[in-house]
Design an enzyme around this catalytic site. Sequence first.
Site, PDB file in Angstrom:
ATOM      1  N   TYR A 193       0.818  -1.166  10.102  1.00 21.91           N
ATOM      2  CA  TYR A 193       0.521  -1.768   8.795  1.00 21.91           C
ATOM      3  C   TYR A 193       1.673  -1.521   7.833  1.00 21.91           C
ATOM      4  O   TYR A 193       2.127  -2.423   7.120  1.00 21.91           O
ATOM      5  CB  TYR A 193      -0.780  -1.137   8.272  1.00 21.91           C
ATOM      6  CG  TYR A 193      -1.251  -1.658   6.951  1.00 21.91           C
ATOM      7  CD1 TYR A 193      -1.936  -2.858   6.858  1.00 21.91           C
ATOM      8  CD2 TYR A 193      -1.031  -0.938   5.786  1.00 21.91           C
ATOM      9  CE1 TYR A 193      -2.393  -3.336   5.643  1.00 21.91           C
ATOM     10  CE2 TYR A 193      -1.479  -1.404   4.556  1.00 21.91           C
ATOM     11  CZ  TYR A 193      -2.157  -2.607   4.502  1.00 21.91           C
ATOM     12  OH  TYR A 193      -2.601  -3.068   3.292  1.00 21.91           O
ATOM     13  N   LYS A 200       4.110  -4.151   5.795  1.00 19.64           N
ATOM     14  CA  LYS A 200       4.166  -4.165   4.327  1.00 19.64           C
ATOM     15  C   LYS A 200       5.601  -3.929   3.819  1.00 19.64           C
ATOM     16  O   LYS A 200       6.005  -4.521   2.813  1.00 19.64           O
ATOM     17  CB  LYS A 200       3.214  -3.116   3.751  1.00 19.64           C
ATOM     18  CG  LYS A 200       1.752  -3.503   3.930  1.00 19.64           C
ATOM     19  CD  LYS A 200       1.430  -4.719   3.089  1.00 19.64           C
ATOM     20  CE  LYS A 200       0.021  -5.220   3.293  1.00 19.64           C
ATOM     21  NZ  LYS A 200      -0.244  -6.452   2.541  1.00 19.64           N
ATOM     22  N   SER A 240       0.850  -1.184   0.000  1.00 22.22           N
ATOM     23  CA  SER A 240       0.000   0.000   0.000  1.00 22.22           C
ATOM     24  C   SER A 240       0.888   1.237   0.000  1.00 22.22           C
ATOM     25  O   SER A 240       2.053   1.186   0.412  1.00 22.22           O
ATOM     26  CB  SER A 240      -0.867  -0.043   1.247  1.00 22.22           C
ATOM     27  OG  SER A 240      -0.961   1.218   1.847  1.00 22.22           O
ATOM     28  N   SER A 241       0.320   2.345  -0.431  1.00 22.34           N
ATOM     29  CA  SER A 241       1.106   3.571  -0.517  1.00 22.34           C
ATOM     30  C   SER A 241       1.499   4.107   0.865  1.00 22.34           C
ATOM     31  O   SER A 241       2.346   4.991   0.959  1.00 22.34           O
ATOM     32  CB  SER A 241       0.327   4.641  -1.279  1.00 22.34           C
ATOM     33  OG  SER A 241      -0.896   4.887  -0.642  1.00 22.34           O
ATOM     34  N   CYS A 242       0.917   3.564   1.940  1.00 21.14           N
ATOM     35  CA  CYS A 242       1.269   4.075   3.275  1.00 21.14           C
ATOM     36  C   CYS A 242       2.658   3.624   3.720  1.00 21.14           C
ATOM     37  O   CYS A 242       3.135   4.023   4.777  1.00 21.14           O
ATOM     38  CB  CYS A 242       0.222   3.701   4.302  1.00 21.14           C
ATOM     39  SG  CYS A 242       0.219   1.965   4.670  1.00 21.14           S
ATOM     40  N   HIS A 256     -12.228   2.949   5.060  1.00 16.86           N
ATOM     41  CA  HIS A 256     -11.517   4.093   4.498  1.00 16.86           C
ATOM     42  C   HIS A 256     -12.523   5.173   4.123  1.00 16.86           C
ATOM     43  O   HIS A 256     -13.728   4.948   4.109  1.00 16.86           O
ATOM     44  CB  HIS A 256     -10.700   3.656   3.272  1.00 16.86           C
ATOM     45  CG  HIS A 256      -9.424   2.995   3.656  1.00 16.86           C
ATOM     46  ND1 HIS A 256      -8.319   3.709   4.041  1.00 16.86           N
ATOM     47  CD2 HIS A 256      -9.083   1.693   3.750  1.00 16.86           C
ATOM     48  CE1 HIS A 256      -7.347   2.875   4.337  1.00 16.86           C
ATOM     49  NE2 HIS A 256      -7.775   1.641   4.172  1.00 16.86           N
TER      50      HIS A 256
HETATM   51  P1  GDP Z   1      -5.660   7.218   5.330  1.00 17.33           P
HETATM   52  O1  GDP Z   1      -5.583   7.471   3.854  1.00 17.33           O
HETATM   53  O2  GDP Z   1      -4.754   6.145   5.813  1.00 17.33           O
HETATM   54  O3  GDP Z   1      -5.505   8.492   6.113  1.00 17.33           O
HETATM   55  O4  GDP Z   1      -7.103   6.612   5.676  1.00 17.33           O
HETATM   56  P2  GDP Z   1      -8.633   7.040   5.468  1.00 17.33           P
HETATM   57  O5  GDP Z   1      -9.105   6.688   4.112  1.00 17.33           O
HETATM   58  O6  GDP Z   1      -9.365   6.376   6.598  1.00 17.33           O
HETATM   59  O7  GDP Z   1      -8.721   8.610   5.693  1.00 17.33           O
HETATM   60  C1  GDP Z   1      -8.353   9.536   4.710  1.00 17.33           C
HETATM   61  C2  GDP Z   1      -8.746  10.936   5.126  1.00 17.33           C
HETATM   62  O8  GDP Z   1     -10.175  11.065   5.063  1.00 17.33           O
HETATM   63  C3  GDP Z   1      -8.345  11.322   6.555  1.00 17.33           C
HETATM   64  O9  GDP Z   1      -7.939  12.678   6.537  1.00 17.33           O
HETATM   65  C4  GDP Z   1      -9.665  11.167   7.323  1.00 17.33           C
HETATM   66  O10 GDP Z   1      -9.716  11.974   8.485  1.00 17.33           O
HETATM   67  C5  GDP Z   1     -10.647  11.680   6.267  1.00 17.33           C
HETATM   68  N1  GDP Z   1     -12.039  11.288   6.483  1.00 17.33           N
HETATM   69  C6  GDP Z   1     -13.102  12.134   6.414  1.00 17.33           C
HETATM   70  N2  GDP Z   1     -14.235  11.520   6.725  1.00 17.33           N
HETATM   71  C7  GDP Z   1     -13.925  10.224   6.970  1.00 17.33           C
HETATM   72  C8  GDP Z   1     -14.692   9.084   7.332  1.00 17.33           C
HETATM   73  O11 GDP Z   1     -15.917   9.128   7.513  1.00 17.33           O
HETATM   74  N3  GDP Z   1     -14.023   7.907   7.486  1.00 17.33           N
HETATM   75  C9  GDP Z   1     -12.664   7.811   7.278  1.00 17.33           C
HETATM   76  N4  GDP Z   1     -12.062   6.620   7.422  1.00 17.33           N
HETATM   77  N5  GDP Z   1     -11.899   8.896   6.962  1.00 17.33           N
HETATM   78  C10 GDP Z   1     -12.523  10.085   6.814  1.00 17.33           C
END
Ligand code: GDP
Length: 311
Positions: free
Chosen positions: A137, A141, A108-110, A180
């Site tokens: 994670y 990876k 994953s890109s993380c 996500h």
């Molecule tokens: P990341 O890419 O590892 O940070 O994972 P996420 O996809 O969970 O979050 C991406 C971004 O979307 C972060 O800045 C979260 O705070 C924001 N975000 C906004 N609303 C939501 C939500 O309802 N769920 C999640 N998971 N992230 C949210």
Amino acid sequence: MKTDSRIYIAGHRGMVGSAILRRLQRDGYKNLLARSRDELDLRRQADVEEFFDDEQPEYVFLAAAKVGGIHANNTYKADFILDNLQIQTNVITAAYQSGVKKLLFLGSSCIYPKIAPQPITEESLLTGSLEPTNEPYAIAKIAGLKACQFLREQYGVDFISMMPTNLYGPNDNFDLKTSHVLPALIRKFHDAKVQGARHVEVWGTGSPRREFLHVDDCADAGIFLMENYSGGETINVGWGEDISIRKLAELIQEIIGFEGEIIFNRDYPDGTPRKLLDTSRINQLGWRPKISLRDGITSAYSWFKEQRQLA
Ligand code: GDP
């Protein structure tokens, strides 16, 4: 890969594994191997070795992993590092020992540093600290991709790895606590529309930027690399452009047709500010994604509604 090759898809119930399985079935591959978690717990080394001894797969897509969004990663840290290390170490080792011809490891890109020059090239790996909300994670990876690289160097096996950006599509996780952002927002806007709610809450400030790739494009890239790439360096797979969380929320709002307001809850973390992959390497190999964000979200939303009706 030939249509009668024995191909094992580890993690075939997950979003990525199921997309790879669908695609291989569509392309006429006949000897596809898959086991559910109940049938084979990939965290148990002896069981994994027995499976490889019995089934003798020739090709392996390693898409099995414990995955989750920012909240899940940040909460179940020990599970994220240990489960992922166990799953990948068992599968990679058994694949090597049983003489698998080629293995593709999905990361994953993380894995890249929190503050990396954008777009992120494969060379940024291990040049800085990781984003703390998904460090467990990411560490697992990184260990997986290095295991593939070092097995190649030491023993000459054809094990490769690819690092996709944020993915979405059928079989995504729509549980608001562990998902996500993209599936979470599909669900939040859909529920708000159905319930006639006045607003939808989006976490963080809305300013972080993320790149999104439809999982069918990711499966396409995985099969492309299986057939066209044999190298130690990992390969980024992405759409090539990113979007702010605010704009993403507005796009999903428009596609779903929710007329209320968007509220940003700053009590939730933003995570890494930006995470756009440099995909020149896979582009130069001859691969490009096809499914636009608007088309992809529209079809993911249809899938979500169908599942709701079936439930
Ligand atoms: P990341 O890419 O590892 O940070 O994972 P996420 O996809 O969970 O979050 C991406 C971004 O979307 C972060 O800045 C979260 O705070 C924001 N975000 C906004 N609303 C939501 C939500 O309802 N769920 C999640 N998971 N992230 C949210």
